[in-house]
Design a protein around this motif. Structure first.
Motif, PDB file in Angstrom:
ATOM      1  N   GLU A   1      31.500 -10.736 -23.209  1.00  0.00           N
ATOM      2  CA  GLU A   1      30.424 -10.635 -22.213  1.00  0.00           C
ATOM      3  C   GLU A   1      29.863  -9.211 -22.150  1.00  0.00           C
ATOM      4  O   GLU A   1      28.658  -9.022 -21.962  1.00  0.00           O
ATOM      5  N   LYS A   2      30.713  -8.226 -22.303  1.00  0.00           N
ATOM      6  CA  LYS A   2      30.253  -6.837 -22.341  1.00  0.00           C
ATOM      7  C   LYS A   2      29.316  -6.621 -23.525  1.00  0.00           C
ATOM      8  O   LYS A   2      28.253  -6.005 -23.405  1.00  0.00           O
ATOM      9  N   PHE A   3      29.699  -7.141 -24.683  1.00  0.00           N
ATOM     10  CA  PHE A   3      28.872  -7.025 -25.887  1.00  0.00           C
ATOM     11  C   PHE A   3      27.517  -7.698 -25.680  1.00  0.00           C
ATOM     12  O   PHE A   3      26.463  -7.130 -26.002  1.00  0.00           O
ATOM     13  N   LEU A   4      27.517  -8.888 -25.118  1.00  0.00           N
ATOM     14  CA  LEU A   4      26.262  -9.614 -24.916  1.00  0.00           C
ATOM     15  C   LEU A   4      25.364  -8.900 -23.904  1.00  0.00           C
ATOM     16  O   LEU A   4      24.139  -8.885 -24.057  1.00  0.00           O
ATOM     17  N   LYS A   5      25.964  -8.299 -22.895  1.00  0.00           N
ATOM     18  CA  LYS A   5      25.191  -7.521 -21.917  1.00  0.00           C
ATOM     19  C   LYS A   5      24.518  -6.329 -22.612  1.00  0.00           C
ATOM     20  O   LYS A   5      23.353  -6.015 -22.347  1.00  0.00           O
ATOM     21  N   GLU A   6      25.241  -5.675 -23.501  1.00  0.00           N
ATOM     22  CA  GLU A   6      24.689  -4.532 -24.225  1.00  0.00           C
ATOM     23  C   GLU A   6      23.574  -4.965 -25.177  1.00  0.00           C
ATOM     24  O   GLU A   6      22.588  -4.242 -25.363  1.00  0.00           O
ATOM     25  N   ILE A   7      23.705  -6.146 -25.771  1.00  0.00           N
ATOM     26  CA  ILE A   7      22.631  -6.669 -26.620  1.00  0.00           C
ATOM     27  C   ILE A   7      21.387  -6.939 -25.786  1.00  0.00           C
ATOM     28  O   ILE A   7      20.256  -6.619 -26.194  1.00  0.00           O
ATOM     29  N   GLN A   8      21.570  -7.497 -24.611  1.00  0.00           N
ATOM     30  CA  GLN A   8      20.428  -7.754 -23.729  1.00  0.00           C
ATOM     31  C   GLN A   8      19.745  -6.453 -23.335  1.00  0.00           C
ATOM     32  O   GLN A   8      18.512  -6.365 -23.315  1.00  0.00           O
ATOM     33  N   GLU A   9      20.516  -5.427 -23.031  1.00  0.00           N
ATOM     34  CA  GLU A   9      19.948  -4.122 -22.705  1.00  0.00           C
ATOM     35  C   GLU A   9      19.165  -3.552 -23.890  1.00  0.00           C
ATOM     36  O   GLU A   9      18.121  -2.916 -23.716  1.00  0.00           O
ATOM     37  N   SER A  10      19.666  -3.806 -25.079  1.00  0.00           N
ATOM     38  CA  SER A  10      19.017  -3.269 -26.281  1.00  0.00           C
ATOM     39  C   SER A  10      17.674  -3.935 -26.554  1.00  0.00           C
ATOM     40  O   SER A  10      16.823  -3.346 -27.232  1.00  0.00           O
ATOM     41  N   VAL A  11      17.488  -5.136 -26.058  1.00  0.00           N
ATOM     42  CA  VAL A  11      16.190  -5.792 -26.196  1.00  0.00           C
ATOM     43  C   VAL A  11      15.114  -4.937 -25.537  1.00  0.00           C
ATOM     44  O   VAL A  11      14.021  -4.730 -26.093  1.00  0.00           O
ATOM     45  N   GLU A  12      15.405  -4.425 -24.362  1.00  0.00           N
ATOM     46  CA  GLU A  12      14.425  -3.609 -23.644  1.00  0.00           C
ATOM     47  C   GLU A  12      14.153  -2.298 -24.367  1.00  0.00           C
ATOM     48  O   GLU A  12      13.018  -1.829 -24.414  1.00  0.00           O
ATOM     49  N   VAL A  13      15.194  -1.701 -24.928  1.00  0.00           N
ATOM     50  CA  VAL A  13      15.006  -0.474 -25.709  1.00  0.00           C
ATOM     51  C   VAL A  13      14.129  -0.750 -26.921  1.00  0.00           C
ATOM     52  O   VAL A  13      13.204   0.001 -27.230  1.00  0.00           O
ATOM     53  N   ALA A  14      14.421  -1.845 -27.618  1.00  0.00           N
ATOM     54  CA  ALA A  14      13.648  -2.195 -28.812  1.00  0.00           C
ATOM     55  C   ALA A  14      12.173  -2.380 -28.483  1.00  0.00           C
ATOM     56  O   ALA A  14      11.289  -1.918 -29.216  1.00  0.00           O
ATOM     57  N   LYS A  15      11.889  -3.036 -27.378  1.00  0.00           N
ATOM     58  CA  LYS A  15      10.491  -3.215 -26.966  1.00  0.00           C
ATOM     59  C   LYS A  15       9.833  -1.873 -26.672  1.00  0.00           C
ATOM     60  O   LYS A  15       8.677  -1.635 -27.038  1.00  0.00           O
ATOM     61  N   ARG A  16      10.581  -0.996 -26.046  1.00  0.00           N
ATOM     62  CA  ARG A  16      10.028   0.294 -25.629  1.00  0.00           C
ATOM     63  C   ARG A  16       9.676   1.172 -26.827  1.00  0.00           C
ATOM     64  O   ARG A  16       8.695   1.920 -26.803  1.00  0.00           O
ATOM     65  N   VAL A  17      10.485   1.106 -27.884  1.00  0.00           N
ATOM     66  CA  VAL A  17      10.280   2.006 -29.029  1.00  0.00           C
ATOM     67  C   VAL A  17       9.711   1.267 -30.243  1.00  0.00           C
ATOM     68  O   VAL A  17       9.663   1.817 -31.338  1.00  0.00           O
ATOM     69  N   ASN A  18       9.299   0.019 -30.045  1.00  0.00           N
ATOM     70  CA  ASN A  18       8.715  -0.779 -31.133  1.00  0.00           C
ATOM     71  C   ASN A  18       9.677  -0.959 -32.305  1.00  0.00           C
ATOM     72  O   ASN A  18       9.293  -0.892 -33.478  1.00  0.00           O
ATOM     73  N   ALA A  19      10.938  -1.181 -31.990  1.00  0.00           N
ATOM     74  CA  ALA A  19      11.954  -1.415 -33.021  1.00  0.00           C
ATOM     75  C   ALA A  19      12.106  -2.899 -33.297  1.00  0.00           C
ATOM     76  O   ALA A  19      11.978  -3.730 -32.387  1.00  0.00           O
TER      77      ALA A  19
END
Length: 308
Positions: free
Chosen positions: A125-143
């Motif tokens: 669950e910790k890993f999946l939470k971090e993946i969800q957080e990374s979605v927002e980072v990816a959107k922000r930096v166009n990754a």
């Protein structure tokens, strides 16, 4: 400002000040300290710090320097840990300079203890939470891509059970990423530098990706790691081709720029290019020499290795 335009204006200003031929010669010498922009055939991606002696410590200045030298991509393992303001500034600069954002690390990597291989529900669950957080980072930096390392082996579990646990975790992560068109790239790491990790070989990564069966779960083929782990680079690249989404670069021994070790990068790059690869090749290595001389050596190494 465009560097060539800057140099031209500098020369004009020198003449206007009456500095004569000596001043012009010094200005010309300064202008020749850096190579002219190169039109690379592939998207080689430097990282922050690689050219700091020329560009300074500011990330925006470093990005502009990279673009001025002809690099059309950039990767940043630590992007997720930067402030939102810095992320936005870097993304804006990359967009202006037509640079593709490469990978950033999507989650906490467990180097010495299992987190996905042992099937621990809380760590999953910790890993999946971090993946969800990374979605927002990816959107922000166009990754489009983010690096995932499944962590250490679970030594008390049979490898078949460990593989099942990892595959199930990655399926759930893919469910998070697919709606956003994002891809996690699994990086096998060599036994010498990172002993005890679950994922170490390209055939193993290939089998895991086939089992996950998602466009959001692919391979990061790090040429440095796989030269140490298994060699046979071009045949293994071909065997894994339809699951590879990203490459990283480093010569062996030393993990520095191409031409400093045993890998024939000109041939490897030629092969990757011949297969129509349009993605990013991250320059995840050090500089073999210090200071500005070392930075110029990195640029020259990629120029030489790109002449196929």
């Amino acid at each position: 400002m465009n560097r060539r335009k800057f140099v031209k204006q500098k020369l004009m200003a020198t003449t206007a000040l009456g500095l004569g031929a000596t001043g012009l010669g010094l200005a010309a010498e300064k202008s020749s300290a850096l190579p002219l922009q190169t039109n690379f055939k592939l998207k080689y991606a430097p990282h922050l710090g690689m050219f700091k002696n020329h560009a300074g410590d500011d990330p925006i200045d470093q990005l502009n320097f990279m673009a001025d030298q002809g690099f059309t991509a950039f990767e940043d393992n630590g992007m997720k840990g930067r402030s939102i303001q810095t992320q936005e500034k870097m993304a804006s600069t990359m967009a202006k300079r037509n640079m593709t954002m490469g990978v950033f690390v999507a989650h906490e990597i467990y180097w010495k203890e299992p987190n996905l291989a042992n099937g621990d529900p809380a760590l999953l669950e910790k890993f999946l939470k971090e993946i969800q957080e990374s979605v927002e980072v990816a959107k922000r930096v166009n990754a489009k891509w983010m690096t995932v390392v499944p962590g250490h082996i679970a030594p008390r579990l049979n490898m078949a059970y460990q593989t099942t646990n990892v595959v199930e975790a990655l399926k759930r992560a893919s469910d998070i990423l697919e709606p956003h068109g994002l891809t996690m790239v699994l990086e096998p790491l060599n036994f010498r530098d990172h002993p005890g990790l679950f994922l170490s070989e390209s055939p193993q990564a290939y089998a895991v990706c086939k089992s996950v069966n998602s466009p959001s779960c692919k391979i990061l083929f790090d040429i440095y790691h796989q030269q140490i782990q298994e060699g046979n680079l071009i045949p293994n690249i071909d065997a894994c081709w339809n699951e590879i989404a990203y490459f990283q670069v480093g010569d062996n021994p030393g993990r520095n720029e191409p031409t400093t070790g045993e890998i024939n990068y000109k041939n490897v790059f030629k092969h990757i290019h011949s297969k129509g690869f349009k993605g990013v090749l991250g320059m995840e290595h050090g500089n073999s020499k210090q200071g500005k001389e070392g930075e110029l050596a990195v640029i020259e190494a990629y120029k030489v290795s790109d002449t196929f």
